[in-house]
Design a protein around this motif. Structure first.
Motif, PDB file in Angstrom:
ATOM      1  N   GLY A  70       0.797  -1.224   0.000  1.00  0.00           N
ATOM      2  CA  GLY A  70       0.000   0.000   0.000  1.00  0.00           C
ATOM      3  C   GLY A  70       0.826   1.269   0.000  1.00  0.00           C
ATOM      4  O   GLY A  70       0.278   2.370  -0.117  1.00  0.00           O
ATOM      5  N   VAL A  71       2.146   1.141   0.118  1.00  0.00           N
ATOM      6  CA  VAL A  71       3.005   2.331   0.185  1.00  0.00           C
ATOM      7  C   VAL A  71       4.141   2.244  -0.828  1.00  0.00           C
ATOM      8  O   VAL A  71       5.239   2.732  -0.595  1.00  0.00           O
ATOM      9  CB  VAL A  71       3.559   2.534   1.611  1.00  0.00           C
ATOM     10  CG1 VAL A  71       2.450   2.949   2.561  1.00  0.00           C
ATOM     11  CG2 VAL A  71       4.260   1.281   2.125  1.00  0.00           C
ATOM     12  N   LEU A  72       3.874   1.634  -1.977  1.00  0.00           N
ATOM     13  CA  LEU A  72       4.919   1.463  -2.986  1.00  0.00           C
ATOM     14  C   LEU A  72       5.371   2.795  -3.575  1.00  0.00           C
ATOM     15  O   LEU A  72       6.494   2.905  -4.062  1.00  0.00           O
ATOM     16  CB  LEU A  72       4.428   0.539  -4.101  1.00  0.00           C
ATOM     17  CG  LEU A  72       4.257  -0.929  -3.708  1.00  0.00           C
ATOM     18  CD1 LEU A  72       3.647  -1.708  -4.866  1.00  0.00           C
ATOM     19  CD2 LEU A  72       5.582  -1.554  -3.275  1.00  0.00           C
ATOM     20  N   ARG A  73       4.531   3.800  -3.541  1.00  0.00           N
ATOM     21  CA  ARG A  73       4.955   5.095  -4.061  1.00  0.00           C
ATOM     22  C   ARG A  73       6.065   5.688  -3.194  1.00  0.00           C
ATOM     23  O   ARG A  73       6.879   6.467  -3.679  1.00  0.00           O
ATOM     24  CB  ARG A  73       3.770   6.054  -4.144  1.00  0.00           C
ATOM     25  CG  ARG A  73       3.142   6.388  -2.794  1.00  0.00           C
ATOM     26  CD  ARG A  73       1.984   7.353  -2.939  1.00  0.00           C
ATOM     27  NE  ARG A  73       1.475   7.778  -1.635  1.00  0.00           N
ATOM     28  CZ  ARG A  73       0.659   8.800  -1.457  1.00  0.00           C
ATOM     29  NH1 ARG A  73       0.243   9.490  -2.511  1.00  0.00           N
ATOM     30  NH2 ARG A  73       0.238   9.145  -0.256  1.00  0.00           N
ATOM     31  N   ARG A  74       6.078   5.345  -1.914  1.00  0.00           N
ATOM     32  CA  ARG A  74       7.146   5.806  -1.015  1.00  0.00           C
ATOM     33  C   ARG A  74       8.346   4.862  -1.012  1.00  0.00           C
ATOM     34  O   ARG A  74       9.461   5.273  -0.692  1.00  0.00           O
ATOM     35  CB  ARG A  74       6.607   5.933   0.413  1.00  0.00           C
ATOM     36  CG  ARG A  74       5.532   6.973   0.545  1.00  0.00           C
ATOM     37  CD  ARG A  74       5.149   7.215   1.991  1.00  0.00           C
ATOM     38  NE  ARG A  74       4.015   8.127   2.061  1.00  0.00           N
ATOM     39  CZ  ARG A  74       4.123   9.449   1.996  1.00  0.00           C
ATOM     40  NH1 ARG A  74       5.314  10.011   1.892  1.00  0.00           N
ATOM     41  NH2 ARG A  74       3.038  10.213   2.055  1.00  0.00           N
ATOM     42  N   HIS A  75       8.103   3.613  -1.333  1.00  0.00           N
ATOM     43  CA  HIS A  75       9.174   2.608  -1.326  1.00  0.00           C
ATOM     44  C   HIS A  75       9.157   1.861  -2.659  1.00  0.00           C
ATOM     45  O   HIS A  75       8.791   0.682  -2.719  1.00  0.00           O
ATOM     46  CB  HIS A  75       8.973   1.645  -0.159  1.00  0.00           C
ATOM     47  CG  HIS A  75       8.868   2.336   1.173  1.00  0.00           C
ATOM     48  ND1 HIS A  75       9.973   2.842   1.827  1.00  0.00           N
ATOM     49  CD2 HIS A  75       7.799   2.618   1.963  1.00  0.00           C
ATOM     50  CE1 HIS A  75       9.583   3.413   2.964  1.00  0.00           C
ATOM     51  NE2 HIS A  75       8.277   3.280   3.066  1.00  0.00           N
ATOM     52  N   PRO A  76       9.544   2.543  -3.743  1.00  0.00           N
ATOM     53  CA  PRO A  76       9.419   1.931  -5.072  1.00  0.00           C
ATOM     54  C   PRO A  76      10.277   0.692  -5.267  1.00  0.00           C
ATOM     55  O   PRO A  76       9.995  -0.112  -6.164  1.00  0.00           O
ATOM     56  CB  PRO A  76       9.846   3.059  -6.019  1.00  0.00           C
ATOM     57  CG  PRO A  76      10.681   3.979  -5.185  1.00  0.00           C
ATOM     58  CD  PRO A  76      10.088   3.911  -3.817  1.00  0.00           C
ATOM     59  N   ASP A  77      11.302   0.502  -4.449  1.00  0.00           N
ATOM     60  CA  ASP A  77      12.094  -0.735  -4.551  1.00  0.00           C
ATOM     61  C   ASP A  77      11.237  -1.955  -4.264  1.00  0.00           C
ATOM     62  O   ASP A  77      11.535  -3.061  -4.740  1.00  0.00           O
ATOM     63  CB  ASP A  77      13.282  -0.687  -3.588  1.00  0.00           C
ATOM     64  CG  ASP A  77      12.851  -0.440  -2.140  1.00  0.00           C
ATOM     65  OD1 ASP A  77      12.203   0.603  -1.901  1.00  0.00           O
ATOM     66  OD2 ASP A  77      13.153  -1.268  -1.269  1.00  0.00           O
TER      67      ASP A  77
END
Length: 480
Positions: free
Chosen positions: A369-376
């Motif tokens: 749910g937070v891939l925009r902050r943790h794109p890795d």
């Protein structure tokens, strides 16, 4: 195109940032994740100044955010599969392509020439000179018109994967679970730039006063629409340089995360457990809701992360937190590491021996749910990681709930959108623990947050239009 003021610098200066970005991408590939301190390590090793470091961070996060799209565009111009190239060559091609396609303030000539120079410097390490290949592919990218995107109707998985740079397994999973339309919204969210959102620390100031403080410093900001203690900045900036940072007037936290502690309905003087506390955002918000009166036991497995919790407590003026290091399951089961002394055992028993009025379990999860902050996370998470996290979540919920007093409330939350880590965890828990009842979170949300209440009564900010992260939370109460 992304306008990046950090990219407005001389080519020679930018080269240091590019070299550091290349090294960081190679290190991430080897480690399988972007570690918290990688940028600091690379910056120190390369002696980067603040401008070069900012450029490096922009390049690395940009490449990770758009990697699948970059590879698709590059692959159309290469006779070799990008994923089969040496890691260094992949990194340099992606860096060059990201600058050409997404950074409109980097001259095209600088993006190409510096990429060629970078890879030429690696010839000995690679065993051959790849500069001609890199030059040809990037110049081809410059000359070629933008290709048509794959058709969503004919092949939604490929189309969404390419357009929004998501791994195919993730797109296929989301299409299967929620349908193509919602899957596209979820994929789109992974490439959005998250806003810089702050939570006002009511122990030190009010939102009105803090907004006035920002305005006096010519920092453009506005109140968040859902959270009543949130402030959103118009553009990103150095957090430590903001007015009120040293005085503890705010904490950096997404608006969705600010809603979770409200669901506990904590009261001053209560005894609260934060079972997975680091880095301390929810811990310190709970303390503010308790008016800094009562007891919060903050648990985390890592010493460094627990130290970060206490650092944040000190800056924000929170003095009711007792830190406790260890795995929650092992602590509850009275298991200690080999060689642990009596003092450690006594301290653990003292902190956990009295039942809690409230428990917050912000459980470790896949983080989808937070891939925009943790794109890795797009590239180094797998379908198996969801199942693995589910097992941990089940164990943590079963064990932690034992510490709740009759009539007490437990809030379970994750920054995941996957059913196996969210609704079904609570469904199964309540099925096998009849002394717990699920309660709707609606009474404890701000009025503007009510649209995010699910039919089951849980909180879900999945695919929202308010620029919030995707969080889930459920509330259960133990019978009297």
């Amino acid at each position: 195109m992304v306008s990046d003021p950090q990219a407005l610098q001389p080519i020679d200066a930018a080269s240091a940032g590019r070299r550091a970005a290349m090294k960081a991408l190679v290190a991430i590939e080897k480690a399988g994740l972007l570690s918290d301190d990688l940028f600091d390590q690379v910056s120190a090793f390369a002696s980067l100044d603040q401008r070069d470091r900012a450029f490096m961070v922009e390049l690395v996060r940009g490449v990770l955010r758009y990697r699948a799209t970059l590879d698709w565009r590059l692959g159309l111009l290469s006779d070799r599969r990008i994923a089969k190239l040496p890691t260094l060559v992949q990194a340099v091609l992606r860096l060059g392509a990201y600058q050409l396609l997404y950074l409109d303030r980097v001259p095209d000539s600088a993006a190409v020439n510096e990429s060629v120079r970078l890879i030429k410097q690696q010839s000995r390490r690679l065993g051959r000179d790849w500069s001609g290949f890199v030059n040809a592919v990037l110049r081809g990218l410059l000359r070629s018109p933008e290709p048509a995107w794959p058709d969503v109707v004919q092949d939604p998985v490929t189309a969404l994967s390419v357009r929004y740079s998501c791994p195919a397994w993730m797109v296929e999973r989301w299409c299967r679970t929620w349908g193509t339309e919602r899957a596209e919204a979820l994929c789109r969210a992974t490439v959005e730039m998250p806003p810089l959102t702050l939570r006002v620390n009511r122990l030190r100031t009010s939102r009105t006063a803090f907004l006035a403080e920002l305005a006096a410093a010519n920092v453009a900001a506005s109140p968040t629409l859902i959270s009543e203690v949130g402030v959103q900045l118009a553009r990103a900036t150095s957090v430590a340089d903001l007015p009120g940072y040293a005085a503890g007037h705010f904490y950096v936290e997404d608006e969705a995360g600010q809603l979770i502690p409200l669901l506990l309905d904590v009261q001053p003087g209560q005894r609260v457990l934060d079972a997975c506390a680091a880095p301390g955002g929810k811990t310190t918000q709970v303390a503010a809701l308790m008016e800094n009166r009562g007891t919060i036991v903050a648990v985390d497995r890592a010493t460094a992360r627990l130290s970060l919790v206490m650092e944040n407590c000190r800056r924000l003026g929170v003095n009711i937190v007792t830190p406790l290091m260890g795995d929650m399951r092992e602590l509850i089961q009275a298991e200690t590491a080999s060689g642990a002394g009596r003092w450690a055992v006594a301290r653990r028993e003292s902190a956990l021996s009295v039942p809690f009025d409230r428990i917050l379990l912000d459980a470790p999860c896949s983080g989808l749910g937070v891939l925009r902050r943790h794109p890795d996370g797009k590239w180094y998470k797998t379908p198996e990681s969801i199942a693995q996290h589910r097992l941990v979540q089940q164990d943590l919920l079963a064990e932690t709930s034992r510490l709740l007093r009759p009539g007490g409330v437990l809030v379970y939350s994750t920054c995941s959108i996957e059913p196996e880590e969210t609704e079904s965890i609570i469904d199964e828990f309540c099925q096998f623990h009849c002394e717990f009842q699920r309660e709707s979170v609606a009474p404890w949300l701000p009025p503007a947050g009510l649209p995010f209440v699910t039919p089951q009564g849980d909180l879900s900010t999945m695919a929202n239009m308010n620029r919030m992260d995707a969080f889930f939370a459920a509330r259960v109460r133990r019978s009297e």
